[in-house]
Design an enzyme around this catalytic site. Structure first.
Site, PDB file in Angstrom:
ATOM      1  CG  HIS A   1      -1.711  -1.223   1.396  1.00  0.00           C
ATOM      2  ND1 HIS A   1      -2.692  -1.595   0.511  1.00  0.00           N
ATOM      3  CD2 HIS A   1      -1.654  -2.205   2.324  1.00  0.00           C
ATOM      4  CE1 HIS A   1      -3.210  -2.748   0.904  1.00  0.00           C
ATOM      5  NE2 HIS A   1      -2.604  -3.145   1.994  1.00  0.00           N
TER       6      HIS A   1
ATOM      7  CB  THR B   1      -4.623   2.941   5.315  1.00  0.00           C
ATOM      8  OG1 THR B   1      -4.098   2.680   6.625  1.00  0.00           O
ATOM      9  CG2 THR B   1      -3.649   3.781   4.499  1.00  0.00           C
TER      10      THR B   1
HETATM   11  C1  SG4 Z   1       0.433   3.298   5.453  1.00  0.00           C
HETATM   12  O1  SG4 Z   1      -0.238   2.287   4.749  1.00  0.00           O
HETATM   13  C2  SG4 Z   1       1.447   2.665   6.403  1.00  0.00           C
HETATM   14  O2  SG4 Z   1       2.194   1.728   5.720  1.00  0.00           O
HETATM   15  C3  SG4 Z   1       0.763   2.038   7.601  1.00  0.00           C
HETATM   16  O3  SG4 Z   1       1.750   1.557   8.509  1.00  0.00           O
HETATM   17  C4  SG4 Z   1      -0.079   3.092   8.290  1.00  0.00           C
HETATM   18  O4  SG4 Z   1      -0.746   2.546   9.419  1.00  0.00           O
HETATM   19  C5  SG4 Z   1      -1.117   3.598   7.311  1.00  0.00           C
HETATM   20  O5  SG4 Z   1      -0.474   4.148   6.171  1.00  0.00           O
HETATM   21  C6  SG4 Z   1      -1.990   4.692   7.908  1.00  0.00           C
HETATM   22  O6  SG4 Z   1      -1.185   5.751   8.372  1.00  0.00           O
HETATM   23  O7  SG4 Z   1      -0.497   8.019   8.626  1.00  0.00           O
HETATM   24  N1  SG4 Z   1      -1.592   7.413   6.461  1.00  0.00           N
HETATM   25  S1  SG4 Z   1      -1.559   7.225   8.031  1.00  0.00           S
HETATM   26  O8  SG4 Z   1      -2.883   7.510   8.555  1.00  0.00           O
HETATM   27  O9  SG4 Z   1       0.573   3.614  10.916  1.00  0.00           O
HETATM   28  C7  SG4 Z   1      -0.340   2.871  10.665  1.00  0.00           C
HETATM   29  C8  SG4 Z   1       1.634   0.310   8.997  1.00  0.00           C
HETATM   30  O10 SG4 Z   1       0.695  -0.409   8.765  1.00  0.00           O
HETATM   31  C9  SG4 Z   1      -1.154   2.256  11.745  1.00  0.00           C
HETATM   32  C10 SG4 Z   1       2.748  -0.132   9.859  1.00  0.00           C
END
Ligand code: SG4
Ligand code: ZN
Length: 268
Positions: free
Chosen positions: A70, A205
């Protein structure tokens, strides 16, 4: 196994996330991210600069760069923390990741006065009292995400090169690469770090948890056209995409309503 989300196919794209993950439903919850930021919004005297602890240090060991299908995320070692600037507590920094568009399309998540930037970087920190991420996601202020808009110029950004030159090593979902630690401060804008927007929102996400204190810095980071192109051309979300040479692009969620939330800007 749980259905995976995506950005570009109708059955799993951001408009379908609410069917797969209830908290992503646009009306069930009322503090979604991202949002459009209004540069003329009210300014608050109480929002001073954030304290970024350990961001000027070169950590020992290695960091890990991962293609999770992603985004591309860089997991950093312990020792960095963010506090102050109106945050309710101290948060320890765990990772940063990116959202981007395509060769001729901008891909930031937040917009400013309707303008979308080429990319956006998110530095994710977890409230230090929480033992793990799932505990933090249950807390309305469990995460502090620092967002940086990325704009494009002709000159390479040498600090950004630590990440962009490693992208070919994580072309496929699940691949990881070791990255030599560098001071994160090098990535950040050199001036006007006291100018930012603040609001309470969600993960952008799935599971779209309503757990994030958002800080969006007004001054962008600058990278080169070729560094941007590494992101838009070298990362693949699935094996089929890699075979068909369809790289991961436009990995941003659409803009959501404010729903009466207070969005403020720092005074400087
Ligand atoms: C990205 O997909 C990251 O890879 C995720 O990291 C992250 O989730 C997600 O975005 C949402 O983060 O700052 N855009 S955001 O709201 O940090 C988290 C992982 O899954 C929980 C480690
Ligand atoms: Zn993000």
């Amino acid at each position: 196994t749980e259905a995976d989300y995506c950005y570009s196919q109708h059955h799993c794209d951001p408009y379908a996330w609410g069917d797969l993950f209830p908290s992503c439903h646009p009306l069930l919850e009322r503090r979604h991210s991202p949002i459009n930021l209004d540069p003329h919004m009210p300014r608050s005297d109480s929002l001073g600069p954030l304290h970024l602890e350990g961001f000027d240090v070169t950590q020992s060991g290695y960091w890990t760069l991962t293609n999770d299908g992603h985004s591309v995320l860089l997991q950093v070692g312990s020792g960095m923390a963010v506090s102050g600037g109106g945050l309710p507590d101290e948060y320890h920094t765990i990772q940063l990741h990116f959202h981007w568009g395509g060769p001729a399309a901008n891909g930031s998540e937040h917009t400013v006065d309707g303008r979308r930037y080429p990319m956006e970087m998110h530095i994710v920190s977890v409230k230090s009292i929480h033992p793990n991420m799932s505990a933090a996601l249950e807390d309305p202020t469990g995460l502090a995400v620092l967002g940086f808009f990325i704009d494009v110029v002709y000159a390479d950004n040498v600090h950004f090169g630590h990440i962009s030159q490693m992208l070919s090593s994580v072309a496929y979902k699940g691949q990881t690469a070791k990255v030599r630690p560098f001071p994160l401060m090098g990535l950040l804008p050199k001036h006007n770090m006291s100018q930012y927007y603040r609001y309470y929102g969600s993960l952008t996400t799935p599971p779209c948890s309503q757990a994030v204190v958002w800080t969006l810095y007004q001054v962008p980071i600058y990278i080169s056209w070729s560094q941007l192109a590494q992101f838009t051309s070298q990362i693949f979300a699935t094996e089929e995409d890699a075979e068909q040479v369809t790289p991961l692009q436009n990995n941003f969620r659409h803009i959501h309503p404010i729903f009466g939330r207070s969005v403020t800007a720092s005074r400087d």
